[in-house]
Design an enzyme around this catalytic site. Structure first.
Site, PDB file in Angstrom:
ATOM      1  N   HIS A 260      -7.597 -55.232-109.581  1.00  0.00           N
ATOM      2  CA  HIS A 260      -9.043 -55.367-109.379  1.00  0.00           C
ATOM      3  C   HIS A 260      -9.470 -54.315-108.357  1.00  0.00           C
ATOM      4  O   HIS A 260      -9.164 -54.428-107.171  1.00  0.00           O
ATOM      5  CB  HIS A 260      -9.368 -56.768-108.872  1.00  0.00           C
ATOM      6  CG  HIS A 260     -10.794 -56.913-108.437  1.00  0.00           C
ATOM      7  ND1 HIS A 260     -11.835 -56.933-109.330  1.00  0.00           N
ATOM      8  CD2 HIS A 260     -11.347 -57.020-107.216  1.00  0.00           C
ATOM      9  CE1 HIS A 260     -12.968 -57.064-108.672  1.00  0.00           C
ATOM     10  NE2 HIS A 260     -12.702 -57.108-107.377  1.00  0.00           N
ATOM     11  N   ASP A 262     -12.490 -52.646-106.532  1.00  0.00           N
ATOM     12  CA  ASP A 262     -13.916 -52.681-106.231  1.00  0.00           C
ATOM     13  C   ASP A 262     -14.474 -51.266-106.310  1.00  0.00           C
ATOM     14  O   ASP A 262     -13.992 -50.360-105.619  1.00  0.00           O
ATOM     15  CB  ASP A 262     -14.149 -53.262-104.837  1.00  0.00           C
ATOM     16  CG  ASP A 262     -13.936 -54.765-104.803  1.00  0.00           C
ATOM     17  OD1 ASP A 262     -14.500 -55.455-105.665  1.00  0.00           O
ATOM     18  OD2 ASP A 262     -13.200 -55.250-103.928  1.00  0.00           O
ATOM     19  N   ASP A 372     -14.590 -61.469-109.919  1.00  0.00           N
ATOM     20  CA  ASP A 372     -14.939 -61.477-108.503  1.00  0.00           C
ATOM     21  C   ASP A 372     -16.432 -61.373-108.216  1.00  0.00           C
ATOM     22  O   ASP A 372     -16.817 -61.023-107.115  1.00  0.00           O
ATOM     23  CB  ASP A 372     -14.207 -60.322-107.794  1.00  0.00           C
ATOM     24  CG  ASP A 372     -14.360 -60.384-106.286  1.00  0.00           C
ATOM     25  OD1 ASP A 372     -14.458 -61.502-105.749  1.00  0.00           O
ATOM     26  OD2 ASP A 372     -14.394 -59.324-105.649  1.00  0.00           O
ATOM     27  N   HIS A 577     -20.647 -55.494-107.916  1.00  0.00           N
ATOM     28  CA  HIS A 577     -20.837 -56.736-107.162  1.00  0.00           C
ATOM     29  C   HIS A 577     -20.595 -56.636-105.655  1.00  0.00           C
ATOM     30  O   HIS A 577     -20.620 -57.671-104.967  1.00  0.00           O
ATOM     31  CB  HIS A 577     -19.969 -57.860-107.770  1.00  0.00           C
ATOM     32  CG  HIS A 577     -18.488 -57.631-107.667  1.00  0.00           C
ATOM     33  ND1 HIS A 577     -17.719 -57.328-108.754  1.00  0.00           N
ATOM     34  CD2 HIS A 577     -17.648 -57.670-106.615  1.00  0.00           C
ATOM     35  CE1 HIS A 577     -16.459 -57.190-108.381  1.00  0.00           C
ATOM     36  NE2 HIS A 577     -16.385 -57.400-107.080  1.00  0.00           N
TER      37      HIS A 577
END
Length: 1022
Positions: A260, A262, A372, A577
């Site tokens: 994951h 970001d 997330d 996000h």
């Protein structure tokens, strides 16, 4: 027998940490190290390879001011005595072993620029030879990124390169050649798996004691002075325990390799580009060694970056995708926020994300991978289905603080009734290391026991990237069928979802939003980022609408396909996000503000060019103007999606009178507004004639009351608002200036200036316009507060059992009471352009141009009436991760619309966000597409088809929450109309939409249904 568990467990911990793990590499030989410090931002690889390198002391040398890049050239030769041995370079840049992805990182290259792999705390090795000949020359280049450690949630100025300072942050720890000991590596995996499993089994379970004695026996035969020489004997003692198969009823866990990443957070966008390269380099290298390894990667944007910046690495990834081991998932351009992203933007996340995977790899992604984000809109199930996807995955709901979510596998039902098969991994992390504790937690947590048997576990270092490691794969091999553990199988997500749905087709249903009971502050933090996004979404709508209209109406006008796609992708990226929610470092938001300014300028120019082309036939003499209405509803005599000269005003004039006791009374025949001596709204009446109808403001209360609260949440500053902020409230009622600023027949404006706090000031213009059924509040705030929250309160005289908040393609109802902990947890909620409260026969809407955070409370008065107070969250002032969050000047616009129905709220919310535009000329532009009646069916987007065919694509939705019928009329000869998915492909199960003799198309929509129609112009069909 005596209970000596703690003795054996402590012994295992120390031996692993101090003897066995360090023995994986032996006989280190220092490499020769040289360095080149790149000036400023990262440079291309070729430039770095050709740079002048200077001598470096190696281990112990300090390097890296925050956000700097240092290139290391390491050279040496494999000792002749190592012939036949496995040899690796150990390149430790000064890692803190506990924080992969949140500190310095490296990317290793060969002298010709070929990428080898990434370096991080759990992946600091480079394999040079499986069986060395001895004497081989070693030359490696390491691009080392000195990313500062920012995951300590305390204020820091290292979150922006401009304020980070130039002090070196890191010290090289090791730059060595070493012998790799495979038996020791395998012993580490044996002991980690069995030891982790042992500590998670119940004390009453005989298996726990069996493992304890087996581990003790292995440690007894391990020679701590010669770990490599005795590792085989220790592994022989452990082998029987590792061979015991899992119970028939053991939980089944699908392990999916993942990282994951970001797209921005505690690092800027440019660093994410490099994180993607480092991670994918690790992944493809690991796949070369481990053919069983399957890795899933979401976010088309990140693969697009790889294609642009590292084409040779992208080519290697593409080969792994073709082989089926590197699996694109998610279907979205980025893992976006879903609370605040507008409806059309959510549709474009899928359009551009899925189209990238189709165009580049020929792959139709079948699910939405969004672990997330900070809560999930109730509009999502319909959007997922319309994108051509069949499943949804999230993990973040495990972070909820108040209520444990009751399901792990379920059907999620959206506002329109669409259901999507959904999984919420019980392992409670999207960064699993496949350790015993996490697997045991997954099996214990799993809420579908007795009906379902399986769950999914994403494994690999994430957030800051890095991905899976060879240690994780070694654990997975041992856990495939091991007594006391879930059965672990590495496979792609779709295999899990197919199996889970097959065994649990009748899974329970969850209706409505997946509200995260945490991170509620993200609706408000970084107001300019949110405002930039909202305005960009509105401008994109206008640019497409007028460009499509001009393309069909004006000879020679070319629809700006490439510009619009580029601008859409820029906006979609910034909906990630941690960007749109305001939870990134200062650098990210500084760049976002500049990007939005550029995007707004480009879109305004595109819109202006199209409008000028459309107005060109109208005579421009005498100062005539053509007024364009980009909103989906007619206003001021201008049709929705059309343009015309402005008609003369046909509404009663605005009047102004002084109010007894001080203040002013404004009236326009529709509303009567009293502003008292403090500059507050103490009466807003709607009705006919002189506004003698229903009073909106609760007795004895005042609307537009600004309230200041302390705002220091317990944990995550930019993310959280904790309910105790309400315990202390300061009402801002004093003023520095108060005057009637403007007054004529068209509008009257009262101006109020209030100073407060640490030098902050609010300059507010309260306006009533002719013909308006709302009071406009144009608010400029010079914000100088720290750790404060500013709200605007409207106590309304209405018995509202629930509020209605606009969300994508509809609205959601939320109770105003706190009967249960589920309702109480929603003390801060998200709304888009409007929030409505009402009782049968009367309601009121609060409209806004860029505010998302709201709260709604209720109280029963002494007179028996109910006051429902609606508040907007205007600004916050958290200090982490950006210590200067929102400092400076802001302009926020909102409005109170008393007597508004839900349909009124929809109409006026669009109108506030899509102001009219005037262009010189005297032209009339009939709408390219219109719907009759205009409500409740709303035209969300009008554009030309992505395939450059010239077809017109129109997206509509039912906005009222009921069944609706209407008629679509095209402002051009229409050959056919076809319902499509979000990728503009025909839907095979959709009803037909025949074109009537008048060119109209009959529409029937279910509540909140989204309908995308592809309209083929008659000329194009011919």
């Amino acid at each position: 027998m005596h209970d000596d568990r703690s003795i054996v467990e402590d012994r295992l911990r120390r031996v692993l940490d101090e003897r066995v793990r360090p023995a994986v590499h032996r006989d280190p030989v220092p490499l020769t190290v040289e360095r080149w410090d790149a000036p400023g931002e990262p440079v291309p690889v070729a430039e770095a390879l050709a740079a002048p390198y200077a001598p470096c002391a190696g281990a112990g040398e300090r390097w890296g001011p925050a956000w700097g890049t240092t290139w290391f050239r390491v050279t040496g030769s494999v000792p002749r005595g190592w012939a036949g041995r496995s040899v690796e370079a150990v390149l430790d840049l000064g890692f803190d072993r506990g924080m992969p992805g949140f500190q310095c990182e490296g990317l290793v290259h060969l002298p010709d620029g070929t990428v080898v792999k990434g370096l991080n705390p759990d992946n600091s090795w480079v394999r040079l030879a499986d069986s060395a000949a001895g004497g081989e020359e070693v030359v490696l280049y390491v691009e080392a990124a000195a990313n500062p450690i920012l995951n300590d949630p305390r204020p820091t100025r290292r979150g922006d390169v401009r304020t980070a300072g130039d002090e070196p942050l890191y010290r090289l720890a090791a730059m060595d050649l070493a012998v790799f000991e495979p038996q020791v590596f395998e012993l580490v995996a044996d002991l980690e798996v069995l030891g982790g499993l042992m500590t998670q089994l119940p004390v009453e379970d005989a298996r726990r004691w069996e493992l304890l004695r087996t581990i003790e026996s292995a440690l007894d035969v391990l020679d701590l002075d010669d770990v490599p020489g005795s590792a085989g004997a220790a592994r022989t003692r452990l082998a029987p325990a590792l061979a015991a198969p899992a119970r028939a009823s053991a939980h089944r866990l699908s392990a999916v390799g993942h990282a994951h990443i970001d797209s921005a957070w505690l690092w800027p966008l440019r660093e994410t580009v490099r994180k993607v390269a480092r991670t994918t380099a690790n992944v493809v290298a690991l796949m070369d060694e481990h053919p069983e390894f399957v890795f899933a990667m979401s976010q088309a944007q990140q693969l697009a970056w790889l294609k642009e910046h590292r084409p040779e690495l992208f080519a290697r990834v593409k080969k792994k995708i073709a082989a089926g081991t590197f699996v694109p998932v998610g279907g979205m351009w980025v893992e976006s926020d879903t609370n605040m992203v507008g409806g059309e933007a959510m549709a474009r996340q899928f359009l551009y994300g899925k189209r990238f995977f189709l165009d580049e790899f020929g792959i139709e992604t079948d699910g939405v991978w969004l672990p997330d984000s900070f809560g999930y809109t109730a509009a999502m199930p319909q959007l997922v289905k319309l994108s051509g996807s069949s499943w949804f995955l999230t993990q973040k709901i495990s972070w909820s603080r108040t209520n444990a979510f009751p399901h792990h596998t379920f059907w999620w039902e959206g506002i329109d009734g669409t259901r999507i098969f959904t999984h919420f991994p019980p392992i409670d992390t999207y960064n699993s290391d496949l350790g015993g504790a996490e697997l045991a937690r997954a099996a214990r947590n799993y809420r579908e026991k007795g009906r379902g048997t399986r769950s999914l576990a994403p494994f690999g270092h994430g957030d800051g990237g890095g991905g899976p490691t060879r240690q994780m794969l070694a654990r997975a091999r041992r856990l495939a069928d091991l007594e006391g553990s879930p059965r672990v199988r590495i496979e792609e997500p779709s295999a899990f979802f197919d199996a889970a749905r097959a065994e649990y087709e009748d899974a329970p249903v969850w209706v409505g939003e997946l509200y995260l009971e945490l991170h509620r502050g993200t609706y408000t933090s970084q107001a300019k980022t949110k405002q930039g996004n909202r305005r960009a979404e509105s401008l994109l709508r206008e640019a497409e609408l007028w460009a499509a209209t001009a393309a069909l109406r004006v000879p020679g006008y070319a629809y700006p396909y490439e510009d619009l796609e580029r601008l859409w992708k820029t906006v979609l990226l910034h909906q990630f996000h941690d960007i749109l929610p305001g939870s990134s470092i200062a650098w990210v938001h500084r760049e976002a503000r500049a990007t939005y300014e550029r995007v707004h300028g480009e879109l305004t120019a595109l819109t202006g060019a199209a409008q000028r082309a459309l107005a060109a036939d109208g005579a421009a003499g005498g100062g005539a103007v053509t007024v364009f209405n980009g909103a989906p509803h007619a206003r001021g005599g201008i049709p929705a999606g059309g343009a015309a000269p402005r008609p003369p005003r046909a509404t009663p004039p605005v009047t102004v009178a002084e109010r007894d006791g001080g203040g002013f009374v404004l009236a326009n025949g529709l509303l009567r507004v009293e502003i008292d001596h403090r500059g507050l709204l103490v009466s807003v009446r709607d009705g006919d004639g002189e506004g003698v109808g229903r009073e909106a403001i609760a007795p004895g209360r005042a609307g537009n009351l600004l309230q200041l609260h302390p705002d220091l949440p317990n944990h995550w500053d930019a993310w959280d608002i904790d309910a105790f902020y309400r315990h202390n409230t300061t009402d801002l009622t004093g003023f520095d200036e108060f005057e009637l600023a403007e007054a004529d027949e068209d509008a009257a404006t009262v101006r109020v200036v209030r100073g407060f706090g640490a030098g902050s000031a609010v300059r507010q213009r309260i306006t009533l316009r002719s013909g308006a059924r709302q009071v406009d509040l144009d608010t400029e705030i010079d914000w100088r507060e720290s750790e404060k929250l500013l709200k605007a309160a409207f106590p309304l005289d209405v018995k509202a059992d629930h509020s209605a908040a606009e969300t994508q393609f509809g609205h959601v109802f939320r109770p105003t009471h706190t009967n249960t902990s589920w309702e109480a947890a929603k003390f801060e909620i998200c709304a888009h352009r409007w929030l409505h409260v009402g009782e049968p026969g009367w309601g009121a809407a609060l409209l806004n141009d860029s505010t998302y955070g709201h709260d709604v409370t209720r109280e029963v008065r002494a007179d028996g009436g109910q006051t429902t107070t609606v508040r907007l969250s205007l600004l916050r002032a958290p200090r982490y991760p950006d210590p200067e969050t929102d400092q400076g000047t802001h302009r926020l616009r909102y409005a109170l619309a008393p007597g508004a129905t839900l349909a009124d709220a929809v109409r006026e919310g669009h109108a506030l966000n899509l102001p009219e535009r005037s262009v010189p000329g005297n032209a009339t532009v009939t709408p390219l597409v219109s719907v009759a009646p205009e409500a409740p069916i709303v035209v969300e987007a009008v554009k030309l088809a992505e395939d450059r065919s010239g077809d017109v694509v129109v997206r509509l939705y039912e906005s009222g929450g009921g069944r609706a019928s209407g008629r679509l009329l095209a402002g051009f000869p229409l050959a056919s109309a076809t319902a499509t998915d979000l990728l503009e492909r025909p839907l095979t199960d959709a009803p037909g939409y025949p074109v009537g003799r008048d060119g109209g198309v009959e529409l029937t929509l279910r509540p909140f249904e989204i309908l995308t129609l592809r309209l083929v112009p008659a000329a194009a069909a011919g």
